[in-house]
Enzyme design. Structure first.
Site, PDB file in Angstrom:
ATOM      1  N   HIS A 306      52.623   4.201  31.452  1.00  0.00           N
ATOM      2  CA  HIS A 306      52.783   2.130  31.426  1.00  0.00           C
ATOM      3  C   HIS A 306      53.411   1.498  32.186  1.00  0.00           C
ATOM      4  CE1 HIS A 306      52.619  -2.050  30.081  1.00  0.00           C
ATOM      5  NE2 HIS A 306      51.179  -1.364  28.908  1.00  0.00           N
ATOM      6  N   ASP A 363      45.587   2.344  24.828  1.00  0.00           N
ATOM      7  CA  ASP A 363      43.903   2.215  25.219  1.00  0.00           C
ATOM      8  C   ASP A 363      43.670   3.815  24.901  1.00  0.00           C
ATOM      9  OD1 ASP A 363      43.188   0.139  26.436  1.00  0.00           O
ATOM     10  OD2 ASP A 363      43.485   0.750  28.334  1.00  0.00           O
TER      11      ASP A 363
HETATM   12  N1  CMC Z   1      48.727  11.192  34.081  1.00  0.00           N
HETATM   13  C1  CMC Z   1      49.732  11.511  34.696  1.00  0.00           C
HETATM   14  N2  CMC Z   1      50.386  11.391  35.446  1.00  0.00           N
HETATM   15  C2  CMC Z   1      50.792  10.344  35.040  1.00  0.00           C
HETATM   16  C3  CMC Z   1      50.384   9.272  34.632  1.00  0.00           C
HETATM   17  C4  CMC Z   1      49.278   9.768  34.059  1.00  0.00           C
HETATM   18  N3  CMC Z   1      48.263   8.949  32.844  1.00  0.00           N
HETATM   19  N4  CMC Z   1      50.269   8.265  34.471  1.00  0.00           N
HETATM   20  C5  CMC Z   1      51.653   8.445  35.909  1.00  0.00           C
HETATM   21  N5  CMC Z   1      52.286   9.618  35.827  1.00  0.00           N
HETATM   22  C6  CMC Z   1      52.836   9.659  36.644  1.00  0.00           C
HETATM   23  C7  CMC Z   1      52.805   9.329  38.475  1.00  0.00           C
HETATM   24  O1  CMC Z   1      52.303  10.522  38.740  1.00  0.00           O
HETATM   25  C8  CMC Z   1      53.953   9.106  38.961  1.00  0.00           C
HETATM   26  O2  CMC Z   1      54.167  10.705  38.947  1.00  0.00           O
HETATM   27  P1  CMC Z   1      55.398  10.651  40.347  1.00  0.00           P
HETATM   28  O3  CMC Z   1      56.951  10.185  39.916  1.00  0.00           O
HETATM   29  O4  CMC Z   1      55.297  12.026  40.143  1.00  0.00           O
HETATM   30  O5  CMC Z   1      54.916  10.335  41.662  1.00  0.00           O
HETATM   31  C9  CMC Z   1      54.612   8.893  37.613  1.00  0.00           C
HETATM   32  O6  CMC Z   1      54.596   9.041  37.066  1.00  0.00           O
HETATM   33  C10 CMC Z   1      54.836   7.164  37.802  1.00  0.00           C
HETATM   34  O7  CMC Z   1      53.211   6.600  38.047  1.00  0.00           O
HETATM   35  P2  CMC Z   1      53.168   5.281  38.161  1.00  0.00           P
HETATM   36  O8  CMC Z   1      51.716   5.189  39.089  1.00  0.00           O
HETATM   37  O9  CMC Z   1      54.104   5.010  39.546  1.00  0.00           O
HETATM   38  O10 CMC Z   1      53.227   4.175  37.561  1.00  0.00           O
HETATM   39  P3  CMC Z   1      52.827   2.445  37.579  1.00  0.00           P
HETATM   40  O11 CMC Z   1      53.657   1.674  36.673  1.00  0.00           O
HETATM   41  O12 CMC Z   1      52.145   2.623  38.608  1.00  0.00           O
HETATM   42  O13 CMC Z   1      51.429   2.802  36.807  1.00  0.00           O
HETATM   43  C11 CMC Z   1      49.804   3.363  35.299  1.00  0.00           C
HETATM   44  C12 CMC Z   1      50.936   2.588  35.558  1.00  0.00           C
HETATM   45  C13 CMC Z   1      49.194   2.407  33.589  1.00  0.00           C
HETATM   46  C14 CMC Z   1      48.455   2.391  36.269  1.00  0.00           C
HETATM   47  C15 CMC Z   1      49.708   4.928  35.196  1.00  0.00           C
HETATM   48  O14 CMC Z   1      50.730   5.327  33.847  1.00  0.00           O
HETATM   49  C16 CMC Z   1      48.196   5.351  34.727  1.00  0.00           C
HETATM   50  O15 CMC Z   1      47.793   5.557  36.328  1.00  0.00           O
HETATM   51  N6  CMC Z   1      47.957   5.439  33.083  1.00  0.00           N
HETATM   52  C17 CMC Z   1      46.694   5.633  33.322  1.00  0.00           C
HETATM   53  C18 CMC Z   1      45.486   5.234  33.300  1.00  0.00           C
HETATM   54  C19 CMC Z   1      45.594   4.342  31.841  1.00  0.00           C
HETATM   55  O16 CMC Z   1      45.943   4.647  31.016  1.00  0.00           O
HETATM   56  N7  CMC Z   1      45.917   3.004  31.560  1.00  0.00           N
HETATM   57  C20 CMC Z   1      46.335   1.541  31.075  1.00  0.00           C
HETATM   58  C21 CMC Z   1      47.120   1.305  30.669  1.00  0.00           C
HETATM   59  S1  CMC Z   1      47.803  -0.459  29.486  1.00  0.00           S
HETATM   60  C22 CMC Z   1      46.771  -1.344  28.969  1.00  0.00           C
HETATM   61  C23 CMC Z   1      46.607  -2.164  30.216  1.00  0.00           C
HETATM   62  O17 CMC Z   1      46.975  -2.378  30.737  1.00  0.00           O
HETATM   63  O18 CMC Z   1      45.577  -2.366  30.480  1.00  0.00           O
END
Ligand code: CMC
Length: 421
Positions: A306, A363
């Protein structure tokens, strides 16, 4: 004197005021940055940018706190109805019994949509994703209710709010009925707001239908948990679209499109699809953990991570417990729940997930409950939208009432310099 933050650039010193919220969170007020220094800030994904001041929702990602207008999400889920929470978010305080009655009766009166909206619905193929259909129908509402909202007029604002709260569940249920090839239902005015959602989705023409208390309680909780989440992607979309003075329905329609994406609300659908894929592949969670950690593999564990929560998502805790209760009460044995619990356990002990502070989000378990309630996978994000509606409305109203300027970020241009043909 209030605190300031100093910036030195090309041997010149600048000072910017520090602003502080009611829960002690601090920010640098850089409104005059460009005018004074010629510089802009660069912050992809707005990870450090506060786009507004807001009095609606407080969340502290480090401590896993979520409160609507000061009330904790745990308390609200235990003790309030979704309509009370909607009132709280939109109007600022918990409603008195009289205020709630009034809102209920206004919504009931407005629980109809123009029959011609059905022809828009009809023109979609059955295979169309319900979120696309919902966004279009919400946009279509504007054509049938063209009155413009005078934001100075309490009466106008209330009319638009009630109209949307009343008509949106009808449209949401119609997206479900369309996929299933079922006749479209209208509200039954003897039912509560949440009972009506179940009624409009599930009532069949040839059978009586009484929404079961298990279904209604679970829906109530899920809708409350999704009702607002401060400046997330879809809410920011609603605010930015509304900042051009586009109306409430147009802004919410854009918010629905933003919510649809799998990194946002669409994750609830993606989670179940992922869990099903793991099950079909023999239930080998380790294989999928490895894929998620492999930087050459685009696969992510859906329902994990998140932007703001870096300790735990308080909504996920409530939902996990509710999933157990609902499945028990309904006597449903869903093998993907075991896969989900297994994945969660593994991630909690895995350095990749620990280091990056990746925990199950709202989710991760919600789809399992929706499924147990008989809601098809492609409708999960529509359910999220039903819950988020009061949040979008509250945020849109606040933005307009605060007379916020049009949202218009800057950029750092990296294309070609001037060239001639
Ligand atoms: N699985 C594997 N690795 C992950 C995941 C995941 N679900 N989420 C983040 N990471 C890793 C990412 O690869 C990165 O690694 P590194 O630092 O080595 O490059 C690190 O964690 C930070 O991730 P980020 O993408 O920079 O984080 P963000 O804040 O931009 O993204 C997020 C947040 C929710 C989009 C992301 O965690 C994600 O894609 N999660 C899966 C989709 C999901 O479940 N979304 C629902 C969010 S909650 C409800 C809502 O908001 O509607």
């Amino acid at each position: 004197m209030s605190e300031t933050v100093k910036l030195t650039y090309k041997d010149k010193n600048y000072e910017f005021p520090l602003i502080e919220g009611s829960e002690d969170e601090k920010g640098i007020d850089i409104k005059t940055l460009r005018a004074e220094t010629g510089l802009i800030t660069y912050d992809p994904g707005y990870k450090n940018t506060g786009s507004c001041k807001s009095a609606i929702t407080f969340l502290n990602g480090e401590e896993g706190i979520l409160r609507y207008r000061g009330y904790s999400i745990e308390d609200l889920c235990d003790k309030a109805s979704f309509l009370e929470v909607a009132f709280l978010l939109i109007f600022g305080d918990m409603p008195t019994a009289k205020e709630l009655d009034l809102m209920n009766s206004e919504i009931r009166k407005d629980s109809l949509v123009d029959e011609d909206l059905k022809s828009i619905l009809k023109s979609f193929p059955k295979s169309a994703h319900p979120m696309g259909v919902l966004s279009s129908l919400t946009s279509g509402l504007i054509a049938f209710n063209p009155t413009s909202v005078d934001i100075e007029s309490e009466e106008d604002m209330r009319e638009a709010i009630i109209m949307l709260m009343a008509k949106f569940p009808i449209l949401a249920s119609w997206t479900h009925r369309k996929v299933k090839g079922l006749p479209l239902n209208y509200a039954n005015t003897s039912l509560s707001y949440v009972e009506n959602i179940a009624h409009m989705m599930f009532k069949l023409p040839h059978q009586d239908y009484e929404p079961s208390p298990v279904v209604v309680n679970a829906l109530n909780k899920l809708l409350i948990l999704h009702a607002d989440h401060e400046q997330n992607c879809s809410t920011s979309t609603v605010r930015i679209v509304g900042s051009s003075h586009a109306g409430l329905f147009a802004s919410v329609s854009a918010g629905i499109s933003a919510l649809w994406g799998p990194l946002h609300g669409g994750a609830n659908q993606a989670v179940i699809e992922m869990l099903e894929a793991i099950k079909a592949d023999g239930g080998d969670t380790k294989k999928y953990m490895a894929k998620a950690k492999d930087k050459n593999d685009p696969f992510r564990l859906m329902g994990f991570g998140h932007r703001v929560y870096k300790n735990f998502d308080p909504r996920a805790r409530i939902i996990k417990k509710a999933a157990d209760e609902v499945l028990n009460e309904l006597g449903v044995n869903d093998p993907v729940l075991e896969i989900a619990k297994g994945l969660e356990k593994e991630t909690l002990n895995d350095p990749y997930f620990i280091d990056r502070k990746l925990y199950p989000n709202v989710d991760f378990y919600s789809g399992i409950i929706y499924r147990a309630l008989g809601i098809p996978t492609e409708m999960f994000t529509v359910m999220f939208a039903l819950g988020r509606l009061p949040g979008w409305i509250a945020q849109w109203s606040e933005m307009r009432r605060n007379n916020e300027p049009i949202g218009r970020p800057r950029q750092i241009y990296t294309g070609s310099k001037h060239r001639s043909i």
